[in-house]
Enzyme design. Structure first.
Site, PDB file in Angstrom:
ATOM      1  N   HIS A 174      -1.286   4.119 -42.718  1.00 57.00           N
ATOM      2  CA  HIS A 174      -1.758   5.467 -42.419  1.00 57.00           C
ATOM      3  C   HIS A 174      -3.076   5.378 -41.671  1.00 57.00           C
ATOM      4  O   HIS A 174      -4.029   4.739 -42.112  1.00 57.00           O
ATOM      5  CB  HIS A 174      -1.884   6.275 -43.714  1.00 57.00           C
ATOM      6  CG  HIS A 174      -0.570   6.424 -44.407  1.00 57.00           C
ATOM      7  ND1 HIS A 174      -0.397   6.216 -45.755  1.00 57.00           N
ATOM      8  CD2 HIS A 174       0.663   6.723 -43.914  1.00 57.00           C
ATOM      9  CE1 HIS A 174       0.883   6.400 -46.066  1.00 57.00           C
ATOM     10  NE2 HIS A 174       1.537   6.709 -44.964  1.00 57.00           N
ATOM     11  N   ALA A 175      -3.119   6.042 -40.529  1.00 55.31           N
ATOM     12  CA  ALA A 175      -4.162   5.798 -39.532  1.00 55.31           C
ATOM     13  C   ALA A 175      -5.572   5.999 -40.058  1.00 55.31           C
ATOM     14  O   ALA A 175      -6.483   5.255 -39.699  1.00 55.31           O
ATOM     15  CB  ALA A 175      -3.912   6.708 -38.326  1.00 55.31           C
ATOM     16  N   ARG A 176      -5.773   6.996 -40.904  1.00 58.01           N
ATOM     17  CA  ARG A 176      -7.137   7.333 -41.313  1.00 58.01           C
ATOM     18  C   ARG A 176      -7.666   6.480 -42.454  1.00 58.01           C
ATOM     19  O   ARG A 176      -8.833   6.600 -42.835  1.00 58.01           O
ATOM     20  CB  ARG A 176      -7.206   8.807 -41.694  1.00 58.01           C
ATOM     21  CG  ARG A 176      -6.369   9.228 -42.891  1.00 58.01           C
ATOM     22  CD  ARG A 176      -6.415  10.738 -42.994  1.00 58.01           C
ATOM     23  NE  ARG A 176      -5.646  11.283 -44.105  1.00 58.01           N
ATOM     24  CZ  ARG A 176      -5.535  12.592 -44.330  1.00 58.01           C
ATOM     25  NH1 ARG A 176      -6.140  13.444 -43.527  1.00 58.01           N
ATOM     26  NH2 ARG A 176      -4.836  13.043 -45.343  1.00 58.01           N
ATOM     27  N   GLU A 177      -6.847   5.588 -42.995  1.00 57.21           N
ATOM     28  CA  GLU A 177      -7.261   4.751 -44.124  1.00 57.21           C
ATOM     29  C   GLU A 177      -7.929   3.474 -43.606  1.00 57.21           C
ATOM     30  O   GLU A 177      -7.402   2.372 -43.729  1.00 57.21           O
ATOM     31  CB  GLU A 177      -6.048   4.456 -45.009  1.00 57.21           C
ATOM     32  CG  GLU A 177      -5.448   5.721 -45.607  1.00 57.21           C
ATOM     33  CD  GLU A 177      -4.109   5.505 -46.308  1.00 57.21           C
ATOM     34  OE1 GLU A 177      -3.688   4.338 -46.461  1.00 57.21           O
ATOM     35  OE2 GLU A 177      -3.479   6.503 -46.702  1.00 57.21           O
ATOM     36  N   ASN A 249       5.204   5.744 -44.079  1.00 60.22           N
ATOM     37  CA  ASN A 249       5.600   5.370 -45.432  1.00 60.22           C
ATOM     38  C   ASN A 249       6.550   6.382 -46.067  1.00 60.22           C
ATOM     39  O   ASN A 249       6.678   6.451 -47.284  1.00 60.22           O
ATOM     40  CB  ASN A 249       4.373   5.174 -46.326  1.00 60.22           C
ATOM     41  CG  ASN A 249       4.611   4.093 -47.355  1.00 60.22           C
ATOM     42  OD1 ASN A 249       5.332   3.134 -47.095  1.00 60.22           O
ATOM     43  ND2 ASN A 249       4.019   4.236 -48.527  1.00 60.22           N
ATOM     44  N   SER A 303      -5.236   3.453 -49.077  1.00 61.60           N
ATOM     45  CA  SER A 303      -6.347   4.084 -49.789  1.00 61.60           C
ATOM     46  C   SER A 303      -6.064   5.596 -49.814  1.00 61.60           C
ATOM     47  O   SER A 303      -5.268   6.083 -49.006  1.00 61.60           O
ATOM     48  CB  SER A 303      -7.685   3.805 -49.089  1.00 61.60           C
ATOM     49  OG  SER A 303      -7.846   4.584 -47.915  1.00 61.60           O
ATOM     50  N   TYR A 304      -6.658   6.343 -50.739  1.00 61.50           N
ATOM     51  CA  TYR A 304      -7.590   5.921 -51.750  1.00 61.50           C
ATOM     52  C   TYR A 304      -7.026   6.287 -53.113  1.00 61.50           C
ATOM     53  O   TYR A 304      -6.012   6.972 -53.180  1.00 61.50           O
ATOM     54  CB  TYR A 304      -8.945   6.633 -51.540  1.00 61.50           C
ATOM     55  CG  TYR A 304      -8.893   8.148 -51.670  1.00 61.50           C
ATOM     56  CD1 TYR A 304      -9.218   8.779 -52.877  1.00 61.50           C
ATOM     57  CD2 TYR A 304      -8.500   8.963 -50.610  1.00 61.50           C
ATOM     58  CE1 TYR A 304      -9.168  10.156 -53.008  1.00 61.50           C
ATOM     59  CE2 TYR A 304      -8.442  10.340 -50.735  1.00 61.50           C
ATOM     60  CZ  TYR A 304      -8.779  10.933 -51.937  1.00 61.50           C
ATOM     61  OH  TYR A 304      -8.707  12.303 -52.070  1.00 61.50           O
ATOM     62  N   GLU A 376      -3.848   0.995 -53.721  1.00 59.32           N
ATOM     63  CA  GLU A 376      -4.657   2.114 -53.229  1.00 59.32           C
ATOM     64  C   GLU A 376      -6.110   1.736 -53.484  1.00 59.32           C
ATOM     65  O   GLU A 376      -6.566   1.717 -54.629  1.00 59.32           O
ATOM     66  CB  GLU A 376      -4.292   3.418 -53.948  1.00 59.32           C
ATOM     67  CG  GLU A 376      -2.866   3.899 -53.725  1.00 59.32           C
ATOM     68  CD  GLU A 376      -2.657   4.571 -52.376  1.00 59.32           C
ATOM     69  OE1 GLU A 376      -3.664   4.776 -51.657  1.00 59.32           O
ATOM     70  OE2 GLU A 376      -1.508   4.897 -52.048  1.00 59.32           O
TER      71      GLU A 376
END
Length: 415
Positions: A174-177, A249, A303-304, A376
């Site tokens: 996931h791009a922002r993690e 995912n 995350s998170y 996570e």
């Protein structure tokens, strides 16, 4: 070679078209079904970016919900919650400030750093360099390309020997993690750095191979640096829709799109038009299928929440080796906590975090990889997806302990 320095504010000016100034992140306490209905009503009337769980449909009683709200909706959202006597707290009072606070200095080097967040171009150059610098331990290969044509690299870490059992680790679904790719880079660094210094690492790399995919969703990751820091999906286009991307995912053939996923292309949990519709998920799945005879464990880093999860997430059923998996993550969580005292919860995905179909860990388990886990990473919501660079080292150090604990168990329990 001198490193070029750039102001963080300049980098941030290019990092997003949405400036996030005045945006807020809330945590809401959900006590009963009436609160569930209120959150879903709010999501239907305002543009809510759910952080945990992933969508309004996954909200359930006796939990908390974290979500991100645009500045223009802040007053309406707070009034709605107060009028309906829903308890909330403000986790992040200004997302723009939190974005700036991710970076721990006002200047940053253009080169690669293990304690900074690195752009994709920097990571790609690092992949080439780490393979060149460590030819006895590291080889790199391209397993496919992304929707936008970027190469997907896997680094194979281990002492050369034919048909060695292997562990697959991926980051950056996931791009922002951003903390996720940071860990994969850290893992590679520590593996090659300590091979001749630490007997346990030497034993692992002599007896096992580690396949490391540093960033799965490269297109999305690039987009978080250039346009929208909060983007999470891929960047593929959909016929008949102006909305882009699939939740990677949710795109695996494991109870695909049955629960915790959406068939709407505009949803953040869009499962795609079919399993493995995304070039990224197809490349990953093909690589694992082609190496099923040797891959004995699968770890996917996200995350998170500070959790270690094992199958299943698409169903409330327990895996056949449930007791073994639970004991293993219990030990890994205990090992992780020895360094900085960080507490992780653990258990089956569906009951520990929320039901979600189409996940890579469930899929890999159903392929016969009986040690399949989702991590996570930090934190539990104070920073959420905007974990500061000042926490990269500690996060990676403690996660390394847990991964090595699992890897050593796998080494001793080959099948």
């Amino acid at each position: 070679m001198l490193l070029l320095l750039a102001l963080v504010s300049v980098a941030l000016a290019h990092a997003s078209e949405e400036h996030f100034d005045g945006n807020r992140v809330y945590r809401v306490s959900v006590h009963g079904e009436d609160h569930v209905n209120l959150i879903q009503e709010l999501a239907n009337t305002k543009e809510i970016d759910f952080w945990k769980p992933d969508s309004a449909t996954q909200v359930k009683p006796l939990t908390t919900v974290d979500f991100h709200v645009k500045a223009e909706d802040v007053a309406d959202v707070e009034n709605f919650l107060e009028e309906n006597e829903v308890h909330y707290e403000v986790l992040i009072s200004n997302v723009r400030n939190a974005l700036e606070s991710q970076f721990d200095s006002h200047t940053r080097a253009s080169g690669h750093s293990y304690t900074k967040y690195n752009k994709w171009e920097t990571i790609e150059a690092w992949i080439q360099q780490v393979a060149t610098d460590n030819p006895d331990l590291v080889t790199q290969s391209v397993i496919g390309t992304t929707f936008e044509g970027r190469n997907m690299y896997v680094l194979k870490i281990g002492k050369t020997r034919p048909n060695k059992p292997a562990i697959f680790i991926d980051c950056g679904f996931h791009a922002r993690e951003w903390i996720s790719p940071a860990f994969c880079q850290w893992f590679v660094r520590e593996a090659v750095r300590t091979y001749n210094q630490e007997i346990h690492m030497k034993q692992l790399l002599d007896e096992l191979d580690f396949y490391v995919l540093p960033v799965v969703n490269i297109d999305g990751y690039v987009y978080t640096w250039t346009k929208d820091r909060m983007w999470r999906k891929t960047r593929s286009t959909m016929a008949g829709s102006s909305c882009l991307g699939v939740r990677p995912n949710r795109n695996f053939n494991a109870g695909w799109c049955e629960v915790g996923a959406s068939r709407s292309p505009c949803s953040e949990t869009y499962c795609g038009p079919a399993p493995e519709s995304e070039k990224e998920t197809k490349a990953l799945a093909d690589f694992i299928r082609n190496n099923l005879s040797t891959i004995k464990a699968y770890l996917t880093i996200h995350s998170y929440s500070q959790m270690m999860l094992y199958p299943y997430s698409y169903d409330y059923k327990l895996p056949e080796n449930y007791e073994e998996l639970n004991a293993l993550v219990k030990g890994a969580a205990k090992e992780l906590a020895t360094l900085h005292g960080t507490k992780y919860t653990y258990g089956p995905g569906a009951t520990t975090i929320y039901p979600a179909a189409g996940g890579s860990d469930d899929w890999s388990y159903d392929q016969g990889i009986k040690y399949s886990f989702t991590f996570e990473l930090r934190d539990t919501g104070f920073f959420g997806f905007l974990l500061p660079e000042s926490q990269i080292r500690q996060t990676c150090e403690e996660t390394m302990l847990a991964v090595k604990y699992i890897a050593n168990y796998v080494r001793e329990h080959l099948y």
